[in-house]
Design a protein around this motif. Structure first.
Motif, PDB file in Angstrom:
ATOM      1  N   UNK A  23      -5.586  -1.016  -7.284  1.00  0.00           N
ATOM      2  CA  UNK A  23      -4.551   0.098  -7.453  1.00  0.00           C
ATOM      3  C   UNK A  23      -4.669   1.293  -6.574  1.00  0.00           C
ATOM      4  N   UNK A  24      -5.908   1.465  -6.261  1.00  0.00           N
ATOM      5  CA  UNK A  24      -6.367   2.599  -5.356  1.00  0.00           C
ATOM      6  C   UNK A  24      -5.893   2.336  -3.869  1.00  0.00           C
ATOM      7  N   UNK A  25      -5.860   0.838  -3.335  1.00  0.00           N
ATOM      8  CA  UNK A  25      -5.231   0.338  -2.212  1.00  0.00           C
ATOM      9  C   UNK A  25      -3.975   0.781  -2.138  1.00  0.00           C
ATOM     10  N   UNK A  26      -3.117   0.574  -3.231  1.00  0.00           N
ATOM     11  CA  UNK A  26      -1.812   0.682  -3.437  1.00  0.00           C
ATOM     12  C   UNK A  26      -1.255   2.124  -3.253  1.00  0.00           C
ATOM     13  N   UNK A  27      -2.196   2.995  -3.940  1.00  0.00           N
ATOM     14  CA  UNK A  27      -1.816   4.277  -4.062  1.00  0.00           C
ATOM     15  C   UNK A  27      -1.961   4.997  -2.557  1.00  0.00           C
ATOM     16  N   UNK A  28      -3.089   4.768  -1.872  1.00  0.00           N
ATOM     17  CA  UNK A  28      -3.326   5.105  -0.572  1.00  0.00           C
ATOM     18  C   UNK A  28      -2.178   4.634   0.530  1.00  0.00           C
ATOM     19  N   UNK A  29      -1.919   3.565   0.088  1.00  0.00           N
ATOM     20  CA  UNK A  29      -0.685   2.693   1.196  1.00  0.00           C
ATOM     21  C   UNK A  29       0.603   4.051   0.847  1.00  0.00           C
ATOM     22  N   UNK A  30       0.866   4.157  -0.381  1.00  0.00           N
ATOM     23  CA  UNK A  30       1.933   4.992  -0.642  1.00  0.00           C
ATOM     24  C   UNK A  30       1.917   6.570  -0.464  1.00  0.00           C
ATOM     25  N   UNK A  31       0.591   7.037  -0.314  1.00  0.00           N
ATOM     26  CA  UNK A  31       0.509   8.112   0.189  1.00  0.00           C
ATOM     27  C   UNK A  31       0.529   8.433   1.574  1.00  0.00           C
ATOM     28  N   UNK A  32       0.249   7.259   2.388  1.00  0.00           N
ATOM     29  CA  UNK A  32       0.470   7.315   3.915  1.00  0.00           C
ATOM     30  C   UNK A  32       2.136   7.114   4.004  1.00  0.00           C
ATOM     31  N   UNK A  33       2.974   7.028   2.904  1.00  0.00           N
ATOM     32  CA  UNK A  33       4.274   7.093   3.137  1.00  0.00           C
ATOM     33  C   UNK A  33       4.944   5.774   3.215  1.00  0.00           C
ATOM     34  N   UNK A  34       4.220   4.791   2.923  1.00  0.00           N
ATOM     35  CA  UNK A  34       4.698   3.305   2.944  1.00  0.00           C
ATOM     36  C   UNK A  34       4.761   2.541   1.645  1.00  0.00           C
ATOM     37  N   UNK A  35       5.806   2.092   1.283  1.00  0.00           N
ATOM     38  CA  UNK A  35       6.007   1.457  -0.006  1.00  0.00           C
ATOM     39  C   UNK A  35       5.061   0.330   0.026  1.00  0.00           C
ATOM     40  N   UNK A  36       4.265   0.017  -1.187  1.00  0.00           N
ATOM     41  CA  UNK A  36       3.413  -1.244  -1.461  1.00  0.00           C
ATOM     42  C   UNK A  36       3.838  -1.760  -2.913  1.00  0.00           C
ATOM     43  N   UNK A  37       3.619  -3.025  -2.880  1.00  0.00           N
ATOM     44  CA  UNK A  37       3.657  -3.910  -3.954  1.00  0.00           C
ATOM     45  C   UNK A  37       2.248  -4.801  -4.135  1.00  0.00           C
ATOM     46  N   UNK A  38       1.859  -4.701  -5.366  1.00  0.00           N
ATOM     47  CA  UNK A  38       0.821  -5.537  -5.725  1.00  0.00           C
ATOM     48  C   UNK A  38       1.277  -7.067  -6.203  1.00  0.00           C
ATOM     49  N   UNK A  39       0.878  -8.108  -5.591  1.00  0.00           N
ATOM     50  CA  UNK A  39       1.198  -9.407  -6.078  1.00  0.00           C
ATOM     51  C   UNK A  39      -0.105 -10.048  -6.392  1.00  0.00           C
ATOM     52  N   UNK A  40      -0.019 -10.997  -7.482  1.00  0.00           N
ATOM     53  CA  UNK A  40      -1.201 -11.721  -7.888  1.00  0.00           C
ATOM     54  C   UNK A  40      -1.550 -12.884  -6.952  1.00  0.00           C
ATOM     55  N   UNK A  41      -2.698 -13.263  -6.779  1.00  0.00           N
ATOM     56  CA  UNK A  41      -3.278 -14.073  -5.824  1.00  0.00           C
ATOM     57  C   UNK A  41      -2.772 -15.390  -5.805  1.00  0.00           C
ATOM     58  N   UNK A  42      -2.087 -16.038  -6.945  1.00  0.00           N
ATOM     59  CA  UNK A  42      -1.575 -17.045  -7.108  1.00  0.00           C
ATOM     60  C   UNK A  42       0.138 -16.983  -6.420  1.00  0.00           C
ATOM     61  N   UNK A  43       0.420 -15.952  -5.704  1.00  0.00           N
ATOM     62  CA  UNK A  43       1.740 -16.032  -5.325  1.00  0.00           C
ATOM     63  C   UNK A  43       2.104 -16.774  -4.058  1.00  0.00           C
ATOM     64  N   UNK A  44       2.918 -17.631  -4.036  1.00  0.00           N
ATOM     65  CA  UNK A  44       3.206 -18.543  -2.775  1.00  0.00           C
ATOM     66  C   UNK A  44       3.332 -17.585  -1.566  1.00  0.00           C
TER      67      UNK A  44
END
Length: 164
Positions: A23-44
């Protein structure tokens, strides 16, 4: 801390291997002005690519890549033409998927660790100190980079701390 409130149309996917910092990684990416999405490791790989990511970050996690039942990275992701950044377990899973070696080193690095850059001119390390303190939290290390990859940095407990 200054936050960029203008989000670009670019999308960064974070492939979650169970890290407490995802969640912190996603937040930091968003704070840099880039949209981020977290997906589970089983995502193809196909499903990730359908989202048209500008890049993919592989999170850390509690597993050892060589353990039975540990999440595996599909090597096809590394050949998909999308930049991939692996952090902690994500870095180790990337190394294993590309043919590198991940081993228990007998040395646990936890907390501030001195990183020695072997190639500070690389795109990944450009503009950073040649030697710097980084945060490490692992008992396994990449001990041999995959064939065709260049080792960029090392620590006392991680012979291969960064590669491209």
């Amino acid at each position: 801390m200054t936050t960029n409130t203008q989000i670009t149309e670019d999308r960064i996917l974070i492939l979650d291997f169970g890290s407490q910092y995802t969640q912190l990684i996603a937040r930091r990416v968003r704070e840099a002005g880039v949209y981020s999405e977290i997906v589970p490791h089983g995502t193809s790989v196909e499903e990730m690519l359908e989202r048209k990511p500008a890049a993919i970050i592989l999170s850390g996690g509690p597993s050892s890549v060589y353990a039975e039942g540990a999440p595996r990275l599909d090597p096809a992701l590394l050949e998909a033409g999308v930049p991939v950044l692996g952090l902690c377990y994500g870095f180790q899973s990337m190394a294993a998927a590309a043919g590198g070696t991940v081993s228990p080193t007998g040395v646990r690095e936890y907390g501030a660790t001195r990183l020695e850059a072997l190639d500070a001119s690389s795109e990944l390390l450009s503009g950073q100190d040649v030697d710097q303190n980084v945060w490490m939290s692992h008992g396994d290390s990449v001990t041999e980079a995959p064939a065709g990859f260049e080792v960029l940095a090392t620590t006392d407990g991680a012979p291969v701390a960064a590669f491209v």
